[in-house]
Design an enzyme around this catalytic site. Sequence first.
Site, PDB file in Angstrom:
ATOM      1  N   LYS A   1      10.022  -7.755  30.950  1.00 32.33           N
ATOM      2  CA  LYS A   1       9.615  -5.911  30.942  1.00 32.33           C
ATOM      3  C   LYS A   1       7.799  -5.798  30.035  1.00 32.33           C
ATOM      4  O   LYS A   1       8.414  -6.213  28.312  1.00 32.33           O
ATOM      5  CB  LYS A   1      10.397  -5.125  30.024  1.00 32.33           C
ATOM      6  CG  LYS A   1      10.477  -3.895  30.160  1.00 32.33           C
ATOM      7  CD  LYS A   1      11.407  -3.354  30.132  1.00 32.33           C
ATOM      8  CE  LYS A   1      12.540  -2.888  28.873  1.00 32.33           C
ATOM      9  NZ  LYS A   1      11.535  -2.739  27.689  1.00 32.33           N
TER      10      LYS A   1
ATOM     11  N   GLU B   1      11.616   5.788  29.091  1.00 29.44           N
ATOM     12  CA  GLU B   1      12.336   6.496  28.538  1.00 29.44           C
ATOM     13  C   GLU B   1      11.914   7.670  27.665  1.00 29.44           C
ATOM     14  O   GLU B   1      11.254   8.000  27.443  1.00 29.44           O
ATOM     15  CB  GLU B   1      11.680   5.011  27.140  1.00 29.44           C
ATOM     16  CG  GLU B   1      12.977   5.338  25.679  1.00 29.44           C
ATOM     17  CD  GLU B   1      12.638   3.897  25.344  1.00 29.44           C
ATOM     18  OE1 GLU B   1      12.617   3.433  25.427  1.00 29.44           O
ATOM     19  OE2 GLU B   1      13.732   4.717  23.580  1.00 29.44           O
TER      20      GLU B   1
HETATM   21  O1  KIV Z   1      14.091  -2.873  24.017  1.00 31.86           O
HETATM   22  C1  KIV Z   1      15.257  -2.732  24.394  1.00 31.86           C
HETATM   23  O2  KIV Z   1      16.535  -2.145  23.966  1.00 31.86           O
HETATM   24  C2  KIV Z   1      14.656  -1.671  25.525  1.00 31.86           C
HETATM   25  C3  KIV Z   1      15.476  -0.359  25.295  1.00 31.86           C
HETATM   26  C4  KIV Z   1      15.334   0.936  25.140  1.00 31.86           C
HETATM   27  C5  KIV Z   1      15.202   0.093  27.197  1.00 31.86           C
HETATM   28  O3  KIV Z   1      13.589  -1.216  25.597  1.00 31.86           O
END
Ligand code: KIV
Length: 276
Positions: free
Chosen positions: A124, A193
Amino acid sequence: MYTQLQNRDVDRPPVTLATLARMRAEQQKIACLTAYDASFGRLLDEAGVDVVLAGDSLGMVIQGHDTTVPVTMDQMVYHSAAVARGLRRALLMTDLPFMSYTSPQQALTNATRLMQDGGARIVKLESGASQLQIVEFLAGHDIPVCAHLGLRPQSVHKTGGFRVQGREQQAAERMLADARALEAAGADLLLLECIPSALGKTITEAVHVPVIGIGAGPSTDGQILVLYDILDITGGRKPRFVRNFMAGAGDCAQAVQAYVEAVRTGSYPAAEHEFA
Ligand code: KIV
């Protein structure tokens, strides 16, 4: 080699991108949570969580920093590998940390580390129009990518803090355009988010890949929260979208099961967790 994952547990086949695409098509909500170690990884997996995120939120909830900015690649690899050892069914997604994807080649090198050494099945990154080339480059090398839009915690020093994003029409239109462009560039998942629920719905309907929300309303294909928030062990003021699932649960496993159930049935998020 090929059957290593597929044969691990025939009753609970591993979650793949195809599983998530099918869940979106069948309107079955996707339950996601963060984890940072093998014990919680296993607990979440057994509770039926579909996607476990080894998130760079570990900088805040594990390391005690006030942002995710100090988190390093070595730390992400370490925690991701620990979580991976606890999983059998859930798909492991791992964050590329701050400044680890400033060029396509750097992103590829670091995503490769997360997959080879950290056991990640998808990476991600916090994205917008400036990350299109990077997403395209990773996708071109068959690296599964989740593009994180809306509130981007790695950018809080630039954007002015942890605030709801996309409230103004121009910002909402830009986010929608970014979402479409990131999908076209090859993103396999989107994560939204802290945005108004109406924008969460518009973006979810505008793209074809599964969309996971955190504070993005009930219309996204799935929900994610920070594990320590739902277990009520994070200090300080909680964001509006957090629900304490320990309330009424006998132990952590029951709390996580209650979260999965609430996501599946749509009872979480409720109106009080939404932004207008
Ligand atoms: O790092 C994380 O926990 C996230 C969440 C807020 C989706 O990116």
